[in-house]
Motif scaffolding. Structure first.
Motif, short mmCIF file in Angstrom:
data_model
loop_
_atom_site.label_atom_id
_atom_site.label_comp_id
_atom_site.label_asym_id
_atom_site.label_seq_id
_atom_site.Cartn_x
_atom_site.Cartn_y
_atom_site.Cartn_z
N ASP A 1 48.72 40.03 31.93
CA ASP A 1 47.54 40.79 32.42
C ASP A 1 46.67 39.70 33.03
O ASP A 1 45.80 40.19 34.06
CB ASP A 1 46.83 41.59 31.01
N ILE A 2 46.17 38.77 32.74
CA ILE A 2 45.59 37.63 33.07
C ILE A 2 46.17 37.41 34.68
O ILE A 2 45.35 37.18 35.53
CB ILE A 2 45.32 36.28 32.40
N GLY A 3 47.23 37.28 34.85
CA GLY A 3 47.97 37.06 36.05
C GLY A 3 47.65 38.33 36.97
O GLY A 3 47.14 38.09 38.27
N ARG A 4 47.64 39.44 36.35
CA ARG A 4 47.45 40.63 37.37
C ARG A 4 45.90 40.71 37.75
O ARG A 4 45.55 41.00 38.82
CB ARG A 4 47.67 41.97 36.79
N GLN A 5 45.06 40.19 36.86
CA GLN A 5 43.56 40.24 37.32
C GLN A 5 43.22 39.22 38.36
O GLN A 5 42.28 39.34 38.82
CB GLN A 5 42.94 39.94 36.08
N ALA A 6 44.04 38.29 38.57
CA ALA A 6 43.70 37.17 39.67
C ALA A 6 44.04 37.67 41.01
O ALA A 6 45.07 37.03 41.47
CB ALA A 6 44.46 35.92 39.41
N ARG A 7 43.31 38.70 41.35
CA ARG A 7 43.84 39.32 42.65
C ARG A 7 42.59 39.13 43.75
O ARG A 7 41.36 38.90 43.27
CB ARG A 7 44.03 40.72 42.37
N VAL A 8 42.90 39.44 44.79
CA VAL A 8 41.96 39.16 45.97
C VAL A 8 40.78 40.26 45.60
O VAL A 8 40.80 41.32 45.40
CB VAL A 8 42.39 39.78 47.30
N GLY A 9 39.45 39.78 45.82
CA GLY A 9 38.22 40.69 45.92
C GLY A 9 37.60 40.65 44.35
O GLY A 9 36.54 41.43 44.42
N LEU A 10 38.25 39.86 43.56
CA LEU A 10 37.47 40.05 42.30
C LEU A 10 36.57 38.90 41.96
O LEU A 10 37.18 37.55 42.01
CB LEU A 10 38.44 40.18 40.98
N PRO A 11 35.21 39.11 41.82
CA PRO A 11 34.31 37.91 41.78
C PRO A 11 34.93 37.05 40.60
O PRO A 11 35.21 37.53 39.63
CB PRO A 11 33.01 38.58 41.64
N GLU A 12 34.25 35.70 40.64
CA GLU A 12 34.55 34.64 39.50
C GLU A 12 34.07 35.27 38.28
O GLU A 12 34.84 35.19 37.16
CB GLU A 12 34.06 33.48 39.85
N LYS A 13 32.64 35.64 38.10
CA LYS A 13 32.27 36.09 36.90
C LYS A 13 32.99 37.09 36.35
O LYS A 13 33.10 37.25 35.03
CB LYS A 13 30.89 36.32 37.03
N GLU A 14 33.17 38.18 37.13
CA GLU A 14 33.93 39.62 36.82
C GLU A 14 35.37 39.26 36.05
O GLU A 14 35.60 39.63 35.31
CB GLU A 14 33.85 40.62 37.95
N MET A 15 36.16 38.34 36.85
CA MET A 15 37.35 38.04 36.55
C MET A 15 37.33 37.08 35.19
O MET A 15 38.01 37.55 34.44
CB MET A 15 37.96 36.99 37.64
N LEU A 16 36.38 36.17 34.99
CA LEU A 16 36.26 35.81 33.57
C LEU A 16 36.02 36.52 32.55
O LEU A 16 36.37 36.49 31.64
CB LEU A 16 35.30 34.39 33.72
N ALA A 17 35.18 37.35 32.77
CA ALA A 17 34.55 38.44 31.55
C ALA A 17 35.64 39.30 31.51
O ALA A 17 35.96 39.46 30.14
CB ALA A 17 33.28 39.17 32.15
N GLN A 18 36.61 39.90 32.45
CA GLN A 18 37.65 40.65 31.96
C GLN A 18 38.63 40.08 31.29
O GLN A 18 39.41 40.55 30.44
CB GLN A 18 38.08 41.27 33.34
N GLY A 19 38.87 38.76 31.79
CA GLY A 19 39.96 38.01 30.97
C GLY A 19 39.76 37.66 29.90
O GLY A 19 40.63 37.67 28.99
N LEU A 20 38.53 37.16 29.49
CA LEU A 20 38.01 37.05 28.04
C LEU A 20 38.14 38.01 27.40
O LEU A 20 38.84 38.13 26.10
CB LEU A 20 36.71 36.33 27.89
#
Length: 683
Positions: free
Chosen positions: A363-382
């Motif tokens: 899931d972390i790999g799928r979330q690392a996609r174009v257009g997802l801001p860094e903070k949002e990516m880290l929050a969702q990933g955590l």
């Protein structure tokens, strides 16, 4: 552990089950089993065919103790299966217990009526008839027990179990009294010769045979030692009825059915003993005989128990001993079985944890996609990672250092990106382009795989962080220097930047500021830039909001395309809406800034070559063709504050356009005249 065999079906009539044994050996073993069952019948035929071999052995005490022993075995089996039926609330087990109980009662009466033990003289009617009557009654229960009882039928049996048990007990008692009390009934009298039931025994033979066949089919789907022993017992009891038809008391053929009775019930008892030795408890000895609904319920109970154990192991809310003790009391487990369950639960908990962590990595790999801001990516990933790894935390670098628990760490603290072991946690470095970007705190797991998975997680989070920052840089660079549609296309597929193009129907919008040159002569360069930015700041969102793509800014002019590169069904209508809105916005700007030049706009629809034009070193997205040239010429003849459109654009818009014809115009650089219109609005 008293569990159901893994090959149990979930329905009685489940088709397509493979035999328990390989197909090549299953028929052979069946044939061998049938031959063994046929041997007593062959012996009976031989004894009856050769009277000289059918010797007489008249020993009343031996007969008495043999039959009493058989009755005792039946009683014990009946009580055990009855207890299992009560514990499992299973109708089939209840009926099987009645098979043994009816046998126990009738054989007890048969033994007590042995001549010279309680009753004097020779054999009575009761002595001759107790055996076939008891087996005939048992055959009815046996046949009923082998039927695939549905929920309704099973419920009827269970609701009436008290009457069945009481009725059977009363019948046995009445039969015993009638046989044992002299002169009370003819059953206590001496028959003129050995007697039977007049052939009714064959009904019992048929019922036992049918029950054995149905139970054998169940065994093929649900292999179990106790089940095959019951199949064999039913078959031997059918043979015992056949052997008793000879009515030659005390001959070897008469003793044969006694041997068959003994073999049948001893075989069931011995199979139950083997099952008990293997499992260490009697709690689940007869579960394999139960109905499919009971099997499903037992499985569900065991699965729920295992899930409970796994859940506590994973949460670590309490020690395993109290849970194991509760399960032991609930399912009647031995200490050895509790230990096995404990190990199985531990293994399953580890497997579940491993699966969850692998899924989180994916899931972390799928979330690392174009257009997802860094903070949002880290929050969702955590959020996702904490579901699988526990209390995971991320600390980002500040001035080259990362602070964890009031202590600062630098890149030199993670030689070769090795983690730092803290109290109960591992601190993994997060890197971007080889430099320390942060740290990942991961709780230390219970298995060797956990540390490897934590390292993999740190690597994946580093990749996600680097991708988010890279995409942010690219998006900022692209979107500030080109239309969002072109930027998005390049980010998603870099091959779209290749030189070349395709022929597309589009609507081109040209706009420039009438009077820009004279305005530039009167004002300072700074005011020119300010004026252009005012107009373009208003115009650009309007074009983009209507789905257009701005491909050129040339001084005071701009070129926008509709239906390229992003496709639009109503591209002509979107273009004229954008043109009218641009004029309204420009009027508001000019009203507050006297002396500002005004937009004039030309719009035309047709085919154009769209793509990347330039050289391998430098290129740009653009459109070429007569359609674009005509739009530029229409913009050149438009009055300030007006929108001029071509005939093709008007045809696509339809009657909702409010226009004034300019007639046929001869445009510069074009041989054929163009019919043009001034667009004043849309209805």
């Amino acid at each position: 552990m008293p569990t159901i065999n893994p090959t149990d079906p979930v329905t009685e009539d489940r088709a397509g089950r493979e035999p328990y044994l390989p197909p090549a050996t299953q028929p052979i073993r069946t044939v061998v089993w049938v031959l063994h069952l046929a041997m007593p019948l062959l012996g009976l035929w031989l004894l009856l065919a050769e009277p000289d071999l059918n010797l007489i052995w008249h020993d009343n005490p031996s007969h008495f103790w043999l039959i009493i022993t058989i009755a005792g075995i039946n009683l014990v089996l009946g009580l055990m299966v009855g207890e299992a039926s009560a514990r499992r609330a299973d109708a089939r087990l209840l009926l099987v217990s009645l098979v043994f109980m009816s046998g126990a009662g009738s054989f007890l009466v048969h033994g007590l009526t042995t001549p010279g033990v309680i009753l004097g003289g020779d054999a009575t009617y009761g002595f001759d008839l107790s055996h076939p009557v008891g087996l005939l009654l048992a055959s009815v229960f046996a046949f009923a027990s082998a039927l695939p009882l549905g929920e309704r039928a099973a419920g009827i049996v269970l609701r009436n179990q008290m009457w069945l048990r009481a009725g059977l007990a009363a019948l046995i008692v009445l039969w015993g009294v009638a046989c044992l009390v002299p002169g009370l009934t003819p059953l206590s009298e001496l028959p003129p010769k050995e007697t039977g039931l007049g052939g009714v025994e064959w009904v019992g033979v048929a019922l036992f045979a049918a029950a054995s066949a149905m139970m054998f089919q169940l065994h093929r789907r649900r292999p179990a030692v106790v089940l095959i022993s019951l199949v064999t017992a039913y078959a031997l009891l059918a043979e015992a009825l056949i052997a008793g038809l000879s009515h030659r008391n005390w001959h070897l053929s008469w003793w044969l059915w006694h041997v068959l009775l003994t073999t049948a019930f001893v075989f069931v008892a011995y199979s139950a003993y083997l099952q008990f030795r293997r499992e260490g408890t009697s709690a689940g000895l007869f579960d394999s005989v139960a109905l499919s609904a009971t099997v499903r319920r037992i499985r569900a109970d065991y699965e729920a128990a295992l899930e409970e154990l796994v859940g506590h192991l994973r949460r670590r809310e309490e020690s395993r001993v109290p849970i194991a003790n509760r399960l032991a009391g609930k399912f009647g487990l031995t200490d050895a079985q509790v230990a096995v369950l404990d190990r199985a639960g531990e293994a399953l908990a580890n497997e579940r944890e491993l699966s969850d962590r692998l899924a989180a990595l994916a899931d972390i790999g799928r979330q690392a996609r174009v257009g997802l801001p860094e903070k949002e990516m880290l929050a969702q990933g955590l959020d996702r990672v904490r579901q699988a790894y526990g209390d995971v935390r991320i600390k980002l670098v500040d001035n080259g250092r990362v602070t964890v628990n009031s202590r600062e760490y630098g890149q030199h603290d993670f030689p070769e990106d090795r983690p730092i072991r803290l109290e109960g946690k591992l601190l993994h470095p997060l890197t971007v382009k080889g430099r320390l970007a942060g740290a990942l705190e991961v709780p230390i797991g219970r298995t060797p795989q956990d540390e490897a998975l934590a390292a993999t997680l740190a690597g994946q989070m580093s990749i996600s962080l680097e991708n988010a920052r890279l995409y942010s840089e690219l998006e900022t660079l692209f979107r500030q220097y080109m239309s969002p549609d072109v930027a998005q296309s390049l980010l998603a597929d870099p091959q779209t930047a290749a030189l070349g193009g395709e022929l597309v129907e589009l609507t081109a919008l040209f706009a420039d500021l009438k009077g820009f040159t004279s305005f530039s002569e009167r004002v300072a360069p700074g005011e020119i830039v300010e004026m252009l930015n005012r107009y373009h700041t208003a115009a650009v969102p309007i074009v983009l909001g209507n789905g257009g793509t701005i491909v050129q800014f040339v001084g005071d002019a701009l070129l926008a395309l509709f239906n390229a590169p992003a496709r639009q069904e109503d591209h002509a209508l979107a273009a004229v809406r954008a043109g009218l809105a641009m004029q309204e916005a420009a009027e508001e700007i000019a009203a507050g800034m006297p002396g500002y030049p005004r937009f004039r706009i030309g719009i035309n629809t047709g085919e154009a070559l769209v793509g990347n034009i330039g050289s391998p070193e430098l290129r740009g997205f653009n459109a070429m063709g007569d359609c674009v040239n005509v739009a530029a010429r229409l913009e050149g003849i438009a009055d300030p504050g007006s929108v001029v459109i071509g005939q093709t654009t008007l045809d696509l818009i339809g009657p909702q356009a409010k226009t004034q014809s300019l007639g046929w115009l001869n445009l510069k650089g074009r041989e054929q005249p163009v019919h043009a219109y001034v667009l004043s609005g849309l209805s």
